[in-house]
Design an enzyme around this catalytic site. Sequence first.
Site, PDB file in Angstrom:
ATOM      1  CG  HIS B  46      -2.215   0.887   1.265  1.00  0.00           C
ATOM      2  ND1 HIS B  46      -3.397   1.180   0.375  1.00  0.00           N
ATOM      3  CD2 HIS B  46      -2.248   1.822   2.297  1.00  0.00           C
ATOM      4  CE1 HIS B  46      -4.153   2.020   0.837  1.00  0.00           C
ATOM      5  NE2 HIS B  46      -3.285   2.601   1.288  1.00  0.00           N
ATOM      6  CG  HIS B  47       2.832   1.722  -2.271  1.00  0.00           C
ATOM      7  ND1 HIS B  47       2.198   0.362  -3.027  1.00  0.00           N
ATOM      8  CD2 HIS B  47       4.075   0.930  -2.804  1.00  0.00           C
ATOM      9  CE1 HIS B  47       2.906  -0.707  -3.431  1.00  0.00           C
ATOM     10  NE2 HIS B  47       4.588   0.192  -3.082  1.00  0.00           N
ATOM     11  CG  ASP B  74      -5.803   4.538   2.983  1.00  0.00           C
ATOM     12  OD1 ASP B  74      -4.818   4.643   1.929  1.00  0.00           O
ATOM     13  OD2 ASP B  74      -7.102   4.710   2.825  1.00  0.00           O
TER      14      ASP B  74
END
Lengths: 86, 86, 86, 86
Positions: B46-47, B74
Amino acid sequence: MLNTNWEKVEEADGKSYLIKAFNFKNFIDAFAFMTKVALLAEKMNHHPDWANIYNKVVIKLSTHDEGYTVTAKDLALSEIIDQIKL
Amino acid sequence: MLNTNWEKVEEADGKSYLIKAFNFKNFIDAFAFMTKVALLAEKMNHHPDWANIYNKVVIKLSTHDEGYTVTAKDLALSEIIDQIKL
Amino acid sequence: MLNTNWEKVEEADGKSYLIKAFNFKNFIDAFAFMTKVALLAEKMNHHPDWANIYNKVVIKLSTHDEGYTVTAKDLALSEIIDQIKL
Amino acid sequence: MLNTNWEKVEEADGKSYLIKAFNFKNFIDAFAFMTKVALLAEKMNHHPDWANIYNKVVIKLSTHDEGYTVTAKDLALSEIIDQIKL
């Protein structure tokens, strides 16, 4: 003058180097430290002989152009590395 | 639940993201921080959407697969980033 | 002289910058490219204004000390970045 | 099965490891390669025993939890490292 935070090793053939071991919490912290050292070393155009396993980094400094002896360049890099906070 | 260390921005079109600005002493410290975030983000798959100028890093987090909204991924990444010490 | 591989943007207030977008296979390749740029930029003591999302990197270059205009430093850094092979 | 791009070294005490040397144009290319390996290794939670001098990187792989022997984890990491293009 010496940076007494590092061990100076003198070999039988006249070569010498500064050596210091660093321990971190984990691989991520060790590699972030290595990234800082890499940025500083490339800027000084003087690079370490170093090794890493997981959370450990061992750095050896000597000047290859000066017969693998410890010079002012190595002292300067050792002091800059000592100032890195992580 | 929210990570109140980050600002949540809600846009008119329904998109939302978490945002936080980080300041460092210099570029080397900023980039070492980015290296830690990169290692963590790749591991989580997850970037961030992030930007850097010299000693400043701004990170925005949202989940592209979920319509660019803020999801549990997030929040998880924001909390892990907050635990990074430099 | 201009590096025509980069777009030059001139803003109404007299500021200008060079901009170029780079695409990679994935985040790992994008971040390795950023690491090369970081090493080069720190060595030149001239740093980019850049952003990354997953496999994309956008770099803007201008000289803050010269009123955020494009100077020889920006051209030099743009040419060095163009020589990076991945 | 073996990855024949890597040498397998078997020590007298039963320990074994895979080893491979990599050469690059300069330190920047070597360190960018190391950054890719670092991102992959952290993601797999399996880390190399590696050393770098300027443009050279030597990587040794073994599984410490399995008596420092070569396991499927080492083969997997060796194959992923071989796929890195620089």
